[in-house]
Design a protein around this motif. Structure first.
Motif, PDB file in Angstrom:
ATOM      1  N   PHE B  77       0.625  -1.422  -0.030  1.00  0.00           N
ATOM      2  CA  PHE B  77       0.094  -0.018   0.060  1.00  0.00           C
ATOM      3  C   PHE B  77       1.037   1.230   0.078  1.00  0.00           C
ATOM      4  N   ASN B  78       1.794   1.031   0.707  1.00  0.00           N
ATOM      5  CA  ASN B  78       3.140   2.485   0.880  1.00  0.00           C
ATOM      6  C   ASN B  78       3.511   2.832  -0.617  1.00  0.00           C
ATOM      7  N   LEU B  79       3.945   1.593  -1.215  1.00  0.00           N
ATOM      8  CA  LEU B  79       4.443   1.796  -2.656  1.00  0.00           C
ATOM      9  C   LEU B  79       3.442   2.436  -3.597  1.00  0.00           C
ATOM     10  N   PHE B  80       2.269   1.802  -3.191  1.00  0.00           N
ATOM     11  CA  PHE B  80       1.208   2.264  -4.238  1.00  0.00           C
ATOM     12  C   PHE B  80       0.709   3.862  -3.969  1.00  0.00           C
ATOM     13  N   ALA B  81       0.981   4.160  -2.677  1.00  0.00           N
ATOM     14  CA  ALA B  81       0.791   5.578  -2.410  1.00  0.00           C
ATOM     15  C   ALA B  81       1.845   6.628  -2.963  1.00  0.00           C
ATOM     16  N   VAL B  82       3.076   6.006  -3.056  1.00  0.00           N
ATOM     17  CA  VAL B  82       4.001   6.707  -3.660  1.00  0.00           C
ATOM     18  C   VAL B  82       4.089   6.852  -5.279  1.00  0.00           C
ATOM     19  N   THR B  83       3.559   5.606  -5.669  1.00  0.00           N
ATOM     20  CA  THR B  83       3.709   5.559  -7.098  1.00  0.00           C
ATOM     21  C   THR B  83       2.526   6.050  -7.706  1.00  0.00           C
ATOM     22  N   LEU B 105       2.652  -1.909 -19.019  1.00  0.00           N
ATOM     23  CA  LEU B 105       3.738  -1.006 -18.446  1.00  0.00           C
ATOM     24  C   LEU B 105       3.289  -0.312 -17.286  1.00  0.00           C
ATOM     25  N   LEU B 106       2.465   0.426 -17.460  1.00  0.00           N
ATOM     26  CA  LEU B 106       1.610   1.388 -16.451  1.00  0.00           C
ATOM     27  C   LEU B 106       1.082   0.591 -15.412  1.00  0.00           C
ATOM     28  N   ILE B 107       0.158  -0.328 -15.518  1.00  0.00           N
ATOM     29  CA  ILE B 107      -0.208  -1.191 -14.262  1.00  0.00           C
ATOM     30  C   ILE B 107       0.704  -2.137 -13.599  1.00  0.00           C
ATOM     31  N   ALA B 108       1.440  -2.700 -14.133  1.00  0.00           N
ATOM     32  CA  ALA B 108       2.089  -3.776 -13.669  1.00  0.00           C
ATOM     33  C   ALA B 108       3.699  -3.174 -13.508  1.00  0.00           C
ATOM     34  N   GLY B 109       4.125  -2.238 -14.468  1.00  0.00           N
ATOM     35  CA  GLY B 109       5.680  -1.874 -14.688  1.00  0.00           C
ATOM     36  C   GLY B 109       6.118  -1.067 -13.499  1.00  0.00           C
ATOM     37  N   PRO B 111       4.722  -0.065 -10.265  1.00  0.00           N
ATOM     38  CA  PRO B 111       4.817  -0.853  -8.790  1.00  0.00           C
ATOM     39  C   PRO B 111       5.787  -1.994  -9.006  1.00  0.00           C
ATOM     40  N   LEU B 112       6.152  -2.729  -9.818  1.00  0.00           N
ATOM     41  CA  LEU B 112       7.139  -3.629  -9.783  1.00  0.00           C
ATOM     42  C   LEU B 112       8.631  -3.149  -9.736  1.00  0.00           C
ATOM     43  N   VAL B 113       8.882  -2.142 -10.527  1.00  0.00           N
ATOM     44  CA  VAL B 113       9.790  -1.354 -10.401  1.00  0.00           C
ATOM     45  C   VAL B 113      10.401  -0.652  -8.935  1.00  0.00           C
ATOM     46  N   ALA B 114       9.100   0.038  -8.707  1.00  0.00           N
ATOM     47  CA  ALA B 114       9.159   0.400  -7.196  1.00  0.00           C
ATOM     48  C   ALA B 114       9.524  -0.654  -6.206  1.00  0.00           C
ATOM     49  N   ALA B 115       8.735  -1.638  -6.293  1.00  0.00           N
ATOM     50  CA  ALA B 115       8.944  -2.779  -5.363  1.00  0.00           C
ATOM     51  C   ALA B 115      10.456  -3.515  -5.265  1.00  0.00           C
ATOM     52  N   LEU B 116      10.908  -3.287  -6.506  1.00  0.00           N
ATOM     53  CA  LEU B 116      12.149  -3.862  -6.662  1.00  0.00           C
ATOM     54  C   LEU B 116      13.469  -2.815  -6.039  1.00  0.00           C
TER      55      LEU B 116
END
Lengths: 727, 405
Positions: B77-83, B105-109, B111-116
């Motif tokens: 959720f925090n990543l989502f808030a930031v991204t 790219l938008l929906i998955a990319g 957050p994925l990059v942020a999570a990594l």
């Protein structure tokens, strides 16, 4: 000591009042008797007056006779003619004289009868006087009698206080007391381990000697009418009361158990039978066996004489001897068909005895177990053949089905049960926040303010304490300074006030703060996170990797100070406490991970010493003994109560010394030193000495106040104190 | 709007036009926004802080402090808030030029990059490798610290100002509106029996409810689709066997099973999610099987087979998309059921004690029956979420049902 003194003063004042009242009461018949005696004396006076009058009449007559004689002689001299007439006159006079004589005789007889009656009355009066004097003497007597039978154990002489339940009013024996309690896991008196198995024993069975709830340090007669201790506190000889009958079990009505349908008298052999089974290694009662490990032998000298011989002089053997309860040999010593079991296989049979499978319980106590429905209901009924004075309720019922505290409170409010204990949150809502008007308001100035409403409440002291035990075998908790730091970061006052709503006192050691041996010189750790941090730094714990948790290299590996705390599931107070403590520890760089677990898992993990910290509680006894919890040897034994791994040679030495010391002041000194040593080591973070809110339905359950006031705090909820005001 | 609409375009138009759906979506949007931006609404850490050495944002640093937000769903959720702002910016940049790769790219990319970035270990100045998502010392640039010693600090704080897991001293079971002595802020919805702010817990509790709803339903749907599709497509003994398994699963009282598993494995929120997912697929499987059976006899399947397409391709590429409609509707109701299930579990005291779920607050309300705010706040929240989901689900059903149109 202050409390003891006040209690003694109150006791003396009570005794004097009772004495004055009784003297007043005795004066009344005395006065009546005196009035009677005065009446009799008056009667006697009257009879004496009559007697005197009769004597006067006799004298008058005698005087007249003389006059007559003189006249006769004169007449004889003067006129012979008149002689015949005179003769006739004399005849008449003689007749009169005879009549007078008869009157005198009658008076004499009357006098004798009156004297006899007076004698009888005097004898009667003297007898009554003697009787009253004897009674007054008996009333004044406690002083000389108490000198020998005062309940204080001493060598070579009988000391048990006489059986006395005069405080119980047999006219008030009625009504049913309903309360909540779980049913025991096993009704067998030896194998049952749950806490309420003990409560069943208390209601349905008796012990050799009794601790009265008002004076728990004195022993009085119960199943034993006499006890002599000899040979330096190692040999205890009891005389067993005669005519005590075992309950007849409910299954005795069934034809196959007809052999049970008879009166069986309690004998000394039933006590020996109990100890034989406890000491039998095949019987699954290792913890109970540990209590009697110092027992050399138990023997029945005859049917009513029991002798216990202990291997050595140990203080606790006194309580274990006195608290011995009998086991029905005529039931547990036999098989289903009523045949005697052979001694060799008796122990193995006992572990799965048919009588337990039939869900039966027999004792010799004031109540017999009338109905057992496991996990649902347990009903005790008054034992009509009880040897002593029974208690106040016709029946006692335990409800095991209502388990949630809020449902229990509703049941109490409905009148379904008559007494109950409130949780801290319920206390706050119902009493402090006045959500239930039937509970009187709290008054800080008056601790007894809760007694005014239709529902009464009162704060009662419990004999248990709560603690967080640190597993000292864990390298992160092995350093004493770390445990001191953990104590400094614990906001004890806030937790008692906000989590337990003020129900409790700060506990600082394994001894109850009201116990005479409590060490008052110990000062508790102040809540001081800065000091806690400093202590951790001193012990080498610093946050070297900047992750917010202090760490240290121990045995070559870097370890974070992260502690998992086991606590009982479904305890809102425990969870609140752990969360508050966790937030406070976070500020000093210690991570606390609360883990609520079921009770069985908690026991398993503490027995396997597979934990960092655990929150539990112990009950404190009156007879202090530190061996069970703090013995160094026990630290390495499996399933021992010393789950924290406390080891201290000096404490071992003192605990051993305490076991063989009988003098009160010496015991105090030893206990205080042990407390100081344990306090300095902090194997436990002692949390609070438990207090509870006890509520009762004042409209239907009266007399509770008497018990709360008169009884020792540890026994203030003893059901023996209560009686009913209304049916 | 084109003259002729495809069935899905017509359904979408119908869906958007429904008042109920609009209300439901609005409620969901508020709840999701509250859950996503909970740390910015309710946290002790300052939003902005300047003690003379320039402006900093402690709350941003706290987002990835494992000691403050320990649960993995918090990280998500925090990543989502930031991204989310970046996602919206990219979406605006892509406007009018949508294509599937861009959507993915938008929906998955992002957050994925942020999570990594958060999880992958990176070398540190002081040696060693550490990921960004890890523990830090507790935040000292906080509201209570500022109140205790204002100094020359200029700071902006979160509107609510209370940490969800902080147990405030002297604040046990306070009524809504009571002012917290430690922070000077009122407890807008009161406090619970540990002195924690109910409003802060409500916001973070939304995260749990949403996670449970979507993850548990996702797991259930994945299993259900797989088993249903295989069973319906192959038929015969495979169908016979799988349907018996489905029946066994349906016979199990799920809630009792959850109770047993939770008491055996521990009261962790992910165990609860997992059990809910692993037991809830039977209905989905039956639904998919029925749809697949119907679709299998259609001509396009026969055509595909005649063209020599593989079974898996026919099953998942051609048949399954045609079965999605009822499944989607079922999923929405499934989410509502999962949320209610977790609330029920917490209500009887078997929820995760370290997770601030709504059901846990309800349980406290049950224990403190006179503290009404502990009951109506979480109760209304559960009601709002479940009702919104039902409204949306109902709208979907109506939109795809030709008879209802």
């Amino acid at each position: 000591m202050e409390r003891l003194k006040v209690a003694l003063l109150i006791a003396v004042a009570l005794l004097i009042t009772v004495f004055l009242i009784d003297r007043h009461r005795e004066a009344e018949p005395m006065r009546q008797l005196r009035d009677q005696v005065a009446a009799v004396a008056e009667g006697t006076g009257r009879t004496e007056a009559e007697l005197i009058r009769a004597r006067q009449a006799q004298q008058e007559l005698a005087a007249k006779v003389e006059q007559s004689s003189t006249a006769v002689s004169g007449l004889v001299k003067t006129t012979a003619e008149d002689a015949a007439a005179t003769q006739a006159g004399i005849g008449l006079l003689t007749q009169g004289l005879a009549r007078t004589q008869a009157g005198i005789d009658q008076s004499r007889q009357d006098q004798a009868a009156l004297a006899a009656r007076l004698d009888a009355l005097q004898t009667e009066m003297a007898a009554k006087q003697r009787e009253f004097e004897a009674r007054i003497a008996a009333l004044r007597a406690p002083t000389p009698v108490a000198a020998t039978l005062d309940g204080v154990p001493r060598l070579g002489v009988p000391f048990l206080k006489p059986y006395d339940r005069s405080g119980f009013d047999p006219k008030r024996l009625r009504g049913v007391q309903r309360g909540f309690s779980d049913t025991p896991n096993n009704f067998n008196p030896i194998l049952g381990t749950s806490a309420n198995a003990q409560d069943v024993e208390t209601l349905a069975n008796d012990t050799l000697a009794d601790r009265h709830p008002a004076t728990p340090d004195l022993w009085s007669q119960s199943l034993a009418t006499d006890c002599r201790i000899s040979d330096d506190w190692t040999v205890y000889t009891f005389t067993i009361r005669r005519g005590v009958l075992w309950h007849r079990p409910a299954i005795a009505k069934r034809p196959e158990f007809a052999w049970l349908d008879r009166d069986v008298e309690l004998t000394a052999h039933d006590f020996v039978f109990y100890l034989d089974l406890v000491m039998d290694p095949t019987v699954e009662a290792p913890s109970l066996r540990a209590y009697y490990e110092d027992l050399a032998k138990a023997e029945a000298l005859d049917d009513h004489t029991l002798r216990l011989t202990w291997k050595r002089k140990v203080y606790t053997s006194l309580a274990f001897s006195m608290g011995l309860s009998p086991l029905p040999r005529h039931v547990y010593g036999r098989d289903r068909q009523g045949r005697e079991l052979p001694v060799a296989t008796r122990g193995a049979e006992f572990n799965k005895h048919w009588f337990d499978a039939e869900l039966q319980f027999v004792g010799v106590g004031a109540y017999r177990v009338a109905e057992i429905a496991p996990d649902r209901r347990l009903r005790f009924e008054r034992n009509p053949a009880y040897w002593g004075v029974s208690r106040h309720f016709e029946a006692i019922e335990w409800d095991a089905e209502v388990r949630k505290p809020d449902a229990q409170l509703v049941a109490f409010k409905n009148g379904q049960v008559l007494s109950h204990g409130l949780t801290p949150n319920q206390f706050k809502a119902e009493v402090l926040d006045r959500k239930e008007p039937r509970f009187p308001a709290a008054d800080p100035a008056n601790p007894k303010a809760g007694r005014a409403g239709p529902f009464a409440w009162e704060k009662v002291v419990s004999s248990s304490y709560q603690y967080i035990g640190w597993n000292m075998r864990r390298p992160i908790l092995a350093d004493r300074r770390v445990r001191h730091a953990l104590a400094h970061a614990f906001p004890k006052k806030r937790i008692i006030d906000e989590v337990y709503m003020g129900l409790g006192r700060p506990q600082i050691g394994p001894v109850h703060p009201d116990h005479p041996s409590f060490n008052r010189e110990l000062r508790d750790f102040a809540f001081d996170p800065a000091k806690a941090k400093a202590l951790l730094a001193e012990a080498g714990w610093t946050d070297s990797d900047g992750d917010g948790v202090v760490d240290k290299v121990i045995d070559g590996a870097r370890k974070s100070l992260s502690i998992e705390l086991l606590l009982g599931a479904n305890s809102p107070e425990g969870e609140s406490l752990s969360l508050i403590y966790r937030n406070n520890l976070k500020t000093i760089g210690v991570e606390l991970v609360p883990l609520p677990v079921e009770w069985k898992d908690m026991l398993q993990r503490t027995e396997d010493v597979n934990f960092d910290a655990v929150m539990m509680g112990w009950r404190m006894g009156l007879d202090l003994d530190f061996k069970q919890l703090w013995d160094s040897k026990a630290a390495d034994e499996p399933r021992s109560s010393n789950h924290c791994g406390f080891k201290n040679a000096r404490v071992d030495e003192l605990a051993e010394a305490l076991r063989v010391t009988f003098e009160a002041d010496r015991r105090d000194a030893i206990a205080k030193e042990i407390q100081a040593l344990i306090f300095a080591e902090q194997p436990y973070l002692f949390v609070r000495c438990t207090e509870g809110i006890f509520v009762w339905n004042r409209e239907r359950l009266g007399g509770v106040e008497l018990g709360l006031d008169a009884y020792h705090p540890m026994f203030s909820r003893d059901p023996r104190a209560w009686y009913l005001l209304q049916p | 709007m084109p003259e002729v609409m495809t069935p899905s375009q017509a359904a979408w138009a119908h869906f958007r036009g429904s008042i109920g759906v609009r209300i439901g979506l609005a409620i969901l949007a508020v709840l999701v926004a509250g859950a996503v931006y909970a740390p910015f609404l309710s946290s002790e850490a300052a939003l902005l802080w300047n003690d003379g050495s320039g402006w900093t944002s402690p709350v941003l640093g706290e987002l990835f402090n494992r000691k403050t937000y320990a649960k993995p769903y918090d990280l998500v959720f925090n990543l989502f808030a930031v991204t989310l702002p970046f996602t919206l910016a990219i979406a605006w940049w892509f406007r009018g030029t949508w294509s599937w790769p861009r959507r993915i790219l938008l929906i998955a990319g992002v957050p994925l990059v942020a999570a990594l970035v958060m999880v992958v270990p990176i070398p540190r100045d002081d040696g060693g490798w550490r990921s960004l998502w890890r523990g830090y010392p507790p935040e000292s640039r906080s509201l209570s610290a500022h109140l205790a010693d204002p100094g020359t600090v200029r700071a902006v704080f979160t509107p609510i100002g209370h940490q969800w897991d902080q147990t405030y001293a002297g604040a046990v079971l306070k009524e809504p509106g009571t002012v917290n002595a430690a922070t000077g802020r009122p407890f807008l919805l009161g406090t619970d029996s540990r002195g924690q702010d109910v409003l802060a817990r409500m916001l973070f509790g939304g995260r749990i409810s949403l996670t449970i709803g979507f993850v548990a339903t996702g797991i259930a749907m994945a299993i259900g689709i797989l088993i249903g599709a295989v069973s319906g497509y192959f038929g015969g003994w495979v169908d016979l066997l799988l349907q018996r398994i489905v029946e066994i699963m349906m016979c199990f009282p799920t809630f009792i099973l959850i109770l047993i598993v939770v008491s055996a494995l521990g009261r962790d929120i992910f165990i609860i999610i997992l059990v809910q997912g692993l037991t809830g697929w039977a209905g989905d499987a039956r639904l998919v099987r029925g749809e697949v059976l119907v679709q299998s006899s259609r001509d396009y399947v026969l055509a595909g087979r005649a063209l020599g397409l593989g079974r898996v391709r026919i099953m998942f590429r051609h048949i399954l998309p045609n079965c999605m409609t009822p499944l989607l509707i079922g999923a929405v109701f499934g989410i509502a059921g999962a949320v209610l299930g977790e609330s029920g579990l917490s209500f009887i005291g078997l929820g995760d004690p370290n997770a601030p779920s709504w059901g846990q607050l309800l349980n406290q309300g049950r224990e403190n029956i006179h503290m009404s705010w502990l009951i109506w706040t979480p109760g209304l929240a559960v009601f709002a979420l479940v009702s919104a989901l039902y409204l949306v689900g109902n709208g979907l059903r109506a939109a795809f049902d030709p008879k209802a149109r």
